[in-house]
Design a protein around this motif. Sequence first.
Motif, PDB file in Angstrom:
ATOM      1  N   LYS A  23      -7.541 -13.353 -19.098  1.00 37.30           N
ATOM      2  CA  LYS A  23      -6.200 -13.955 -19.022  1.00 37.30           C
ATOM      3  C   LYS A  23      -6.267 -15.403 -18.554  1.00 37.30           C
ATOM      4  CE  LYS A  23      -3.360 -10.801 -20.399  1.00 37.30           C
ATOM      5  NZ  LYS A  23      -2.455 -11.003 -21.502  1.00 37.30           N
ATOM      6  N   MET A  24      -7.065 -15.665 -17.531  1.00 43.86           N
ATOM      7  CA  MET A  24      -7.188 -17.036 -17.020  1.00 43.86           C
ATOM      8  C   MET A  24      -7.813 -17.946 -18.078  1.00 43.86           C
ATOM      9  SD  MET A  24      -5.733 -17.143 -14.125  1.00 43.86           S
ATOM     10  CE  MET A  24      -6.227 -18.784 -13.683  1.00 43.86           C
ATOM     11  N   ALA A  25      -8.824 -17.454 -18.770  1.00 39.21           N
ATOM     12  CA  ALA A  25      -9.478 -18.251 -19.810  1.00 39.21           C
ATOM     13  C   ALA A  25      -8.485 -18.614 -20.902  1.00 39.21           C
ATOM     14  CB  ALA A  25     -10.668 -17.486 -20.385  1.00 39.21           C
ATOM     15  N   TYR A  26      -7.667 -17.651 -21.306  1.00 41.36           N
ATOM     16  CA  TYR A  26      -6.662 -17.896 -22.333  1.00 41.36           C
ATOM     17  C   TYR A  26      -5.654 -18.935 -21.859  1.00 41.36           C
ATOM     18  CZ  TYR A  26      -2.822 -17.166 -25.554  1.00 41.36           C
ATOM     19  OH  TYR A  26      -1.808 -17.366 -26.462  1.00 41.36           O
ATOM     20  N   LEU A  28      -5.989 -21.184 -19.573  1.00 38.50           N
ATOM     21  CA  LEU A  28      -6.611 -22.486 -19.338  1.00 38.50           C
ATOM     22  C   LEU A  28      -7.253 -23.065 -20.595  1.00 38.50           C
ATOM     23  CD1 LEU A  28      -8.324 -21.609 -15.955  1.00 38.50           C
ATOM     24  CD2 LEU A  28      -6.262 -23.001 -16.274  1.00 38.50           C
ATOM     25  N   ASP A  29      -7.265 -22.279 -21.680  1.00 36.80           N
ATOM     26  CA  ASP A  29      -7.881 -22.680 -22.947  1.00 36.80           C
ATOM     27  C   ASP A  29      -9.362 -23.030 -22.767  1.00 36.80           C
ATOM     28  OD1 ASP A  29      -7.892 -23.061 -25.688  1.00 36.80           O
ATOM     29  OD2 ASP A  29      -7.335 -25.187 -25.534  1.00 36.80           O
ATOM     30  N   VAL A  30     -10.085 -22.112 -22.101  1.00 39.18           N
ATOM     31  CA  VAL A  30     -11.528 -22.259 -21.909  1.00 39.18           C
ATOM     32  C   VAL A  30     -12.203 -20.935 -22.247  1.00 39.18           C
ATOM     33  CG1 VAL A  30     -11.285 -24.012 -20.091  1.00 39.18           C
ATOM     34  CG2 VAL A  30     -11.482 -21.602 -19.451  1.00 39.18           C
ATOM     35  N   GLU A  31     -13.513 -20.972 -22.386  1.00 40.06           N
ATOM     36  CA  GLU A  31     -14.278 -19.751 -22.604  1.00 40.06           C
ATOM     37  C   GLU A  31     -14.276 -18.925 -21.312  1.00 40.06           C
ATOM     38  OE1 GLU A  31     -15.763 -18.683 -25.469  1.00 40.06           O
ATOM     39  OE2 GLU A  31     -14.703 -20.371 -26.355  1.00 40.06           O
ATOM     40  N   PRO A  32     -14.239 -17.596 -21.416  1.00 41.49           N
ATOM     41  CA  PRO A  32     -14.266 -16.771 -20.205  1.00 41.49           C
ATOM     42  C   PRO A  32     -15.435 -17.085 -19.273  1.00 41.49           C
ATOM     43  CG  PRO A  32     -13.666 -15.429 -22.080  1.00 41.49           C
ATOM     44  CD  PRO A  32     -14.048 -16.787 -22.617  1.00 41.49           C
ATOM     45  N   ALA A  33     -16.578 -17.452 -19.822  1.00 43.60           N
ATOM     46  CA  ALA A  33     -17.744 -17.777 -18.996  1.00 43.60           C
ATOM     47  C   ALA A  33     -17.497 -18.987 -18.090  1.00 43.60           C
ATOM     48  CB  ALA A  33     -18.960 -18.027 -19.873  1.00 43.60           C
ATOM     49  N   LYS A  34     -16.501 -19.802 -18.430  1.00 45.60           N
ATOM     50  CA  LYS A  34     -16.177 -20.997 -17.633  1.00 45.60           C
ATOM     51  C   LYS A  34     -15.251 -20.698 -16.457  1.00 45.60           C
ATOM     52  CE  LYS A  34     -17.977 -24.153 -20.463  1.00 45.60           C
ATOM     53  NZ  LYS A  34     -19.031 -25.042 -20.115  1.00 45.60           N
ATOM     54  N   VAL A  35     -14.732 -19.475 -16.376  1.00 46.67           N
ATOM     55  CA  VAL A  35     -13.808 -19.108 -15.292  1.00 46.67           C
ATOM     56  C   VAL A  35     -14.625 -18.637 -14.095  1.00 46.67           C
ATOM     57  CG1 VAL A  35     -11.937 -17.573 -14.588  1.00 46.67           C
ATOM     58  CG2 VAL A  35     -11.982 -18.498 -16.916  1.00 46.67           C
ATOM     59  N   ASP A  36     -14.515 -19.352 -12.998  1.00 43.49           N
ATOM     60  CA  ASP A  36     -15.231 -19.038 -11.761  1.00 43.49           C
ATOM     61  C   ASP A  36     -14.439 -17.985 -10.994  1.00 43.49           C
ATOM     62  OD1 ASP A  36     -16.433 -18.940  -9.261  1.00 43.49           O
ATOM     63  OD2 ASP A  36     -16.470 -21.110  -8.989  1.00 43.49           O
ATOM     64  N   VAL A  37     -14.995 -16.777 -10.867  1.00 44.34           N
ATOM     65  CA  VAL A  37     -14.286 -15.675 -10.218  1.00 44.34           C
ATOM     66  C   VAL A  37     -14.160 -15.857  -8.709  1.00 44.34           C
ATOM     67  CG1 VAL A  37     -14.878 -14.023 -12.021  1.00 44.34           C
ATOM     68  CG2 VAL A  37     -16.334 -14.208  -9.986  1.00 44.34           C
ATOM     69  N   ASP A  38     -14.879 -16.832  -8.156  1.00 47.29           N
ATOM     70  CA  ASP A  38     -14.795 -17.104  -6.725  1.00 47.29           C
ATOM     71  C   ASP A  38     -13.954 -18.337  -6.404  1.00 47.29           C
ATOM     72  OD1 ASP A  38     -16.398 -14.899  -5.851  1.00 47.29           O
ATOM     73  OD2 ASP A  38     -18.134 -15.961  -6.647  1.00 47.29           O
ATOM     74  N   MET A  39     -13.320 -18.890  -7.415  1.00 49.90           N
ATOM     75  CA  MET A  39     -12.434 -20.037  -7.235  1.00 49.90           C
ATOM     76  C   MET A  39     -11.057 -19.538  -6.812  1.00 49.90           C
ATOM     77  SD  MET A  39     -12.118 -22.944 -10.125  1.00 49.90           S
ATOM     78  CE  MET A  39     -10.634 -23.845 -10.316  1.00 49.90           C
ATOM     79  N   TYR A  40     -10.413 -20.246  -5.893  1.00 49.88           N
ATOM     80  CA  TYR A  40      -9.080 -19.846  -5.449  1.00 49.88           C
ATOM     81  C   TYR A  40      -8.079 -20.001  -6.592  1.00 49.88           C
ATOM     82  CZ  TYR A  40     -10.707 -19.649  -0.651  1.00 49.88           C
ATOM     83  OH  TYR A  40     -11.365 -19.301   0.486  1.00 49.88           O
TER      84      TYR A  40
END
Length: 85
Positions: A23-26, A28-40
């Motif tokens: 959902k966050m990747a969508y 933010l229009d980025v690849e899921p691998a670019k979503v940092d799960v430890d980012m606030y």
Amino acid sequence: MAETTNSTGTLTPEQVERWLVDKMAYKLDVEPAKVDVDMYFDEFDLDSTEALVLSGELEKWLGFELEATALWYHPTISDLSRHIA
């Protein structure tokens, strides 16, 4: 906390995390691998409306309402995923 289930039984933290990352990747229009799960969550530059929509979509997917403070006390995808599962 209510038990979280899907068609195969109880959800794992990894399943919840994967859903949130997708959902966050969508959004933010980025690849899921670019979503940092430890980012606030507030570091993802989502406005308040987008955050509410994401929360509503998550509740619909889970089948229950999250407590209002869930994102406050579990401010990363990783933390929230473990809390939910």
